[in-house]
Design an enzyme around this catalytic site. Structure first.
Site, PDB file in Angstrom:
ATOM      1  N   LYS A   1       0.850  -1.201   0.000  1.00  0.00           N
ATOM      2  CA  LYS A   1       0.000   0.000   0.000  1.00  0.00           C
ATOM      3  C   LYS A   1       0.878   1.239   0.000  1.00  0.00           C
ATOM      4  O   LYS A   1       1.913   1.233   0.643  1.00  0.00           O
ATOM      5  CB  LYS A   1      -0.918   0.015   1.226  1.00  0.00           C
ATOM      6  CG  LYS A   1      -1.849  -1.179   1.351  1.00  0.00           C
ATOM      7  CD  LYS A   1      -3.064  -1.064   0.474  1.00  0.00           C
ATOM      8  CE  LYS A   1      -3.862  -2.354   0.454  1.00  0.00           C
ATOM      9  NZ  LYS A   1      -5.140  -2.297  -0.195  1.00  0.00           N
TER      10      LYS A   1
ATOM     11  N   LYS B   1      -1.996   1.144  -2.924  1.00  0.00           N
ATOM     12  CA  LYS B   1      -2.156   0.106  -3.945  1.00  0.00           C
ATOM     13  C   LYS B   1      -1.647   0.555  -5.305  1.00  0.00           C
ATOM     14  O   LYS B   1      -1.226  -0.261  -6.099  1.00  0.00           O
ATOM     15  CB  LYS B   1      -3.587  -0.390  -4.022  1.00  0.00           C
ATOM     16  CG  LYS B   1      -4.667   0.669  -4.126  1.00  0.00           C
ATOM     17  CD  LYS B   1      -6.008   0.012  -4.456  1.00  0.00           C
ATOM     18  CE  LYS B   1      -6.695  -0.569  -3.241  1.00  0.00           C
ATOM     19  NZ  LYS B   1      -7.807  -1.437  -3.578  1.00  0.00           N
TER      20      LYS B   1
ATOM     21  N   LYS C   1       1.994  -9.164  -1.677  1.00  0.00           N
ATOM     22  CA  LYS C   1       1.409  -9.229  -3.017  1.00  0.00           C
ATOM     23  C   LYS C   1       1.129  -7.852  -3.564  1.00  0.00           C
ATOM     24  O   LYS C   1       0.954  -6.893  -2.812  1.00  0.00           O
ATOM     25  CB  LYS C   1       0.135 -10.073  -3.021  1.00  0.00           C
ATOM     26  CG  LYS C   1      -0.943  -9.571  -2.092  1.00  0.00           C
ATOM     27  CD  LYS C   1      -2.218 -10.377  -2.219  1.00  0.00           C
ATOM     28  CE  LYS C   1      -3.179  -9.833  -3.242  1.00  0.00           C
ATOM     29  NZ  LYS C   1      -3.679  -8.475  -3.000  1.00  0.00           N
TER      30      LYS C   1
ATOM     31  N   ASP D   1      -1.378  -5.233  -5.341  1.00  0.00           N
ATOM     32  CA  ASP D   1      -2.824  -5.068  -5.222  1.00  0.00           C
ATOM     33  C   ASP D   1      -3.475  -5.413  -6.552  1.00  0.00           C
ATOM     34  O   ASP D   1      -2.812  -5.479  -7.586  1.00  0.00           O
ATOM     35  CB  ASP D   1      -3.147  -3.634  -4.785  1.00  0.00           C
ATOM     36  CG  ASP D   1      -4.273  -3.651  -3.777  1.00  0.00           C
ATOM     37  OD1 ASP D   1      -5.296  -4.311  -4.060  1.00  0.00           O
ATOM     38  OD2 ASP D   1      -4.136  -3.028  -2.717  1.00  0.00           O
ATOM     39  N   GLU D   2      -4.777  -5.633  -6.510  1.00  0.00           N
ATOM     40  CA  GLU D   2      -5.472  -6.078  -7.728  1.00  0.00           C
ATOM     41  C   GLU D   2      -5.475  -5.011  -8.816  1.00  0.00           C
ATOM     42  O   GLU D   2      -5.668  -5.326  -9.985  1.00  0.00           O
ATOM     43  CB  GLU D   2      -6.905  -6.525  -7.385  1.00  0.00           C
ATOM     44  CG  GLU D   2      -7.871  -5.446  -6.918  1.00  0.00           C
ATOM     45  CD  GLU D   2      -7.618  -4.989  -5.484  1.00  0.00           C
ATOM     46  OE1 GLU D   2      -6.818  -5.614  -4.783  1.00  0.00           O
ATOM     47  OE2 GLU D   2      -8.219  -3.967  -5.087  1.00  0.00           O
TER      48      GLU D   2
ATOM     49  N   HIS E   1      -6.821 -13.676  -6.701  1.00  0.00           N
ATOM     50  CA  HIS E   1      -7.593 -12.579  -6.107  1.00  0.00           C
ATOM     51  C   HIS E   1      -8.978 -12.580  -6.752  1.00  0.00           C
ATOM     52  O   HIS E   1      -9.132 -12.970  -7.894  1.00  0.00           O
ATOM     53  CB  HIS E   1      -6.868 -11.250  -6.358  1.00  0.00           C
ATOM     54  CG  HIS E   1      -7.367 -10.126  -5.510  1.00  0.00           C
ATOM     55  ND1 HIS E   1      -8.571  -9.508  -5.732  1.00  0.00           N
ATOM     56  CD2 HIS E   1      -6.813  -9.515  -4.435  1.00  0.00           C
ATOM     57  CE1 HIS E   1      -8.735  -8.556  -4.816  1.00  0.00           C
ATOM     58  NE2 HIS E   1      -7.690  -8.542  -4.017  1.00  0.00           N
TER      59      HIS E   1
ATOM     60  N   HIS F   1      -8.494 -16.128  -2.373  1.00  0.00           N
ATOM     61  CA  HIS F   1      -9.183 -15.238  -1.431  1.00  0.00           C
ATOM     62  C   HIS F   1     -10.579 -15.774  -1.131  1.00  0.00           C
ATOM     63  O   HIS F   1     -11.339 -16.078  -2.045  1.00  0.00           O
ATOM     64  CB  HIS F   1      -9.309 -13.832  -2.028  1.00  0.00           C
ATOM     65  CG  HIS F   1      -8.037 -13.065  -1.997  1.00  0.00           C
ATOM     66  ND1 HIS F   1      -7.915 -11.852  -1.354  1.00  0.00           N
ATOM     67  CD2 HIS F   1      -6.813 -13.339  -2.507  1.00  0.00           C
ATOM     68  CE1 HIS F   1      -6.665 -11.414  -1.477  1.00  0.00           C
ATOM     69  NE2 HIS F   1      -5.973 -12.301  -2.182  1.00  0.00           N
TER      70      HIS F   1
ATOM     71  N   LYS G   1     -12.962  -5.512   6.679  1.00  0.00           N
ATOM     72  CA  LYS G   1     -13.661  -4.351   6.124  1.00  0.00           C
ATOM     73  C   LYS G   1     -14.683  -4.712   5.049  1.00  0.00           C
ATOM     74  O   LYS G   1     -15.539  -3.901   4.717  1.00  0.00           O
ATOM     75  CB  LYS G   1     -12.633  -3.378   5.513  1.00  0.00           C
ATOM     76  CG  LYS G   1     -12.090  -3.791   4.143  1.00  0.00           C
ATOM     77  CD  LYS G   1     -11.138  -2.758   3.534  1.00  0.00           C
ATOM     78  CE  LYS G   1     -10.612  -3.249   2.186  1.00  0.00           C
ATOM     79  NZ  LYS G   1      -9.532  -2.439   1.654  1.00  0.00           N
TER      80      LYS G   1
ATOM     81  N   GLY H   1      -8.606  -8.115   3.810  1.00  0.00           N
ATOM     82  CA  GLY H   1      -9.593  -7.041   3.704  1.00  0.00           C
ATOM     83  C   GLY H   1      -9.861  -6.394   5.043  1.00  0.00           C
ATOM     84  O   GLY H   1     -10.635  -6.888   5.852  1.00  0.00           O
ATOM     85  N   GLY H   2      -9.176  -5.270   5.284  1.00  0.00           N
ATOM     86  CA  GLY H   2      -9.407  -4.538   6.529  1.00  0.00           C
ATOM     87  C   GLY H   2      -8.902  -5.260   7.757  1.00  0.00           C
ATOM     88  O   GLY H   2      -9.360  -4.999   8.876  1.00  0.00           O
TER      89      GLY H   2
ATOM     90  N   GLN I   1      -3.813 -11.701   5.626  1.00  0.00           N
ATOM     91  CA  GLN I   1      -3.127 -10.579   5.005  1.00  0.00           C
ATOM     92  C   GLN I   1      -3.638  -9.245   5.514  1.00  0.00           C
ATOM     93  O   GLN I   1      -4.823  -9.092   5.742  1.00  0.00           O
ATOM     94  CB  GLN I   1      -3.389 -10.600   3.498  1.00  0.00           C
ATOM     95  CG  GLN I   1      -2.687 -11.696   2.784  1.00  0.00           C
ATOM     96  CD  GLN I   1      -2.972 -11.686   1.302  1.00  0.00           C
ATOM     97  OE1 GLN I   1      -2.351 -12.428   0.581  1.00  0.00           O
ATOM     98  NE2 GLN I   1      -3.888 -10.864   0.836  1.00  0.00           N
ATOM     99  N   ALA I   2      -2.738  -8.314   5.629  1.00  0.00           N
ATOM    100  CA  ALA I   2      -3.126  -6.964   6.017  1.00  0.00           C
ATOM    101  C   ALA I   2      -2.338  -5.948   5.195  1.00  0.00           C
ATOM    102  O   ALA I   2      -1.110  -5.992   5.181  1.00  0.00           O
ATOM    103  CB  ALA I   2      -2.859  -6.757   7.504  1.00  0.00           C
TER     104      ALA I   2
ATOM    105  N   GLY J   1      -3.484  -2.134   4.977  1.00  0.00           N
ATOM    106  CA  GLY J   1      -3.548  -1.018   5.925  1.00  0.00           C
ATOM    107  C   GLY J   1      -3.074  -1.425   7.307  1.00  0.00           C
ATOM    108  O   GLY J   1      -2.451  -0.625   8.016  1.00  0.00           O
TER     109      GLY J   1
END
Ligand code: CAP
Ligand code: MG
Length: 413
Positions: free
Chosen positions: A151, A153, A177, A179-180, A267, A300, A308, A339-340, A361-362, A364
């Site tokens: 991040k 992203k 990884k 980001d998408e 993803h 995923h 989130k 996700g969040g 995974q995190a 943020g």
């Protein structure tokens, strides 16, 4: 004109001879009528009787409504309805998840699950690495995998991305990884990014830490193998595909091409358009099963209602269990919860997942740590260690300041 009934309620069909699906249906029609119109549209019929349908064709290829339980209809499709060649996903989906979504007679319909018969499963490779393969590469036999999404992203240069990856590894993360939304933008060309990240991973390895980074190569069908081969040549050790935007065929192509020798991270960006409405669309469960069949090594699956993103805890748990189901004959696939996520959620995610075979995974939750990426990664790793050891997070945080700071900032949401 002869009339045909697709109703076979209570019939026991041979699961090797049919692809069996369950659908949740919302309609004003009697459920039997709705189920029949569904079976007709997806197999041998259409909106009216047709003179060209003969009984022998109907009996061989017609869908069979074998169960109606409230608003859930079980439909068995004869195996003969499906293309039997490798690469048949588009045709399979056209039957089990095609026109049916737009039928006037059915207000809402959701494909909840799909059970693929052996004859179809054997046309698909399944994961080449799977959980055991990923664990072997990472030399991490037992603990959950713990990762990050770089991040911001988009917007980082290759050098800054590689620095982020290195810092994450120094903080103890096993995975990172793209980001998408990152593939090959001018600010971060694929080649430069892959080369720079490979250097970070090599450096980490020489310092005693194994880590994988999934390079997002999602692109058009005619280019995907070439791009993946190039990424590999530039040093990619794992490849990522956005399955719903690139298509299941993208996973298949990569999994079956012998020149691609690295694990595939799958993803599911855009899945919310299909999965979010509990009454309409496609549940994640059949999507996860297809990702595994096509050859995804890590998929995923959601954060069990904790992070989130909108998610149903029991549905996410079903997704996870499907990753481990050995009856289908494939290697097990690593479920990815993302996700969040922040450290304070890790123990609950692992508990809800019911397994240490999970990749948490995190983005943020690492980059947002006041101490920077390395300390953020330490906070996440420590949370996973605590959960693995069965030590409450607040207890573990007493001797792990990076975790303590993360818990103070984000709490246990
Ligand atoms: C997470 C993430 C993931 C989504 C995907 C993001 O970042 O990278 O793409 O969570 O969700 O961009 O939001 P954060 P799912 O850790 O910063 O939230 O796996 O449910 O499809
Ligand atoms: Mg993302």
């Amino acid at each position: 004109m002869e009339e045909f009934s697709y109703l076979h309620l209570g019939e026991k069909v041979d699961p090797d001879k049919y692809l069996i699906c369950t659908y949740r249906i919302t309609t004003d029609l009697p459920m039997k009528k709705a189920a029949e119109s569904l079976a007709a549209e997806q197999t041998t019929g259409t909106w009216t009787g047709i003179s060209t349908l003969e009984r022998k064709t109907f009996e061989k290829y017609g869908g069979r409504v074998i169960g109606i339980d409230g608003n859930v209809v079980t439909l068995a499709y004869p195996v003969a309805d499906f293309s039997m060649d490798v690469g048949a996903v588009p045709q399979i989906l056209s039957i089990i998840a095609g026109n049916l979504f737009g039928l006037h007679s059915i207000d809402k319909i959701r494909l909840e699950d799909a059970f693929f018969p052996k004859s179809i499963r054997k046309e698909f490779p399944g994961p080449r690495f799977g959980i055991a393969g990923l664990r072997k590469i990472l030399k991490r036999p037992e603990k959950p995998l713990v990762g990050t999404i770089v991040k911001p992203k988009i917007g980082l240069s290759p050098k800054d991305t590689a620095k982020y990856v290195y810092e994450s590894g120094k903080g103890g993360l096993t995975n990172s990884k793209d980001d998408e939304t990152l593939v090959n933008q001018k600010f971060c060309p694929l080649e430069d990014r892959t080369v720079a990240i490979a250097e970070s991973l090599d450096k980490l390895k020489s310092e005693g830490h194994r880590m994988l980074h999934a390079i997002n190569i999602s692109t058009s069908g005619h280019k995907i193998i070439e791009v993946a081969e190039k990424a590999q040549a530039w040093g990619a050790k794992q490849i990522m595909v956005d399955v719903l935007t690139a298509g299941f065929a993208a996973i298949q192509a990569l999994a079956e091409d012998r020149s691609i020798k690295v694990p595939l991270h799958i993803h599911r960006t855009m899945h919310g358009a299909m999965t979010r409405d509990p009454l309409h669309g496609i549940a994640m469960l059949p999507i996860a099963k297809l990702c595994r069949m096509c050859g995804g090594d890590a998929v995923h699956v959601g954060t069990l209602g904790i992070g989130k993103m909108e998610g149903d805890p029991s549905g996410d748990r079903d997704n996870i269990d499907s990753c481990f189901d050995r009856s289908v004959g494939y290697k097990t696939v690593m479920p990815v919860c993302s996700g969040g996520v922040s450290p304070g959620m890790v123990d609950r995610i692992i508990e809800a997942a019911g397994s240490m075979d999970v990749q948490i995974q995190a983005g943020g939750g690492v980059a947002g740590h006041p101490g920077g990426v390395r300390k953020g990664a330490m906070g996440m790793s420590q949370a996973v260690d605590a959960a693995f050891l069965g030590i409450p997070l607040d207890e573990y945080a007493k001797t792990h300041p990076e975790l303590k700071i993360a818990l103070e900032l984000w709490g246990y949401r």
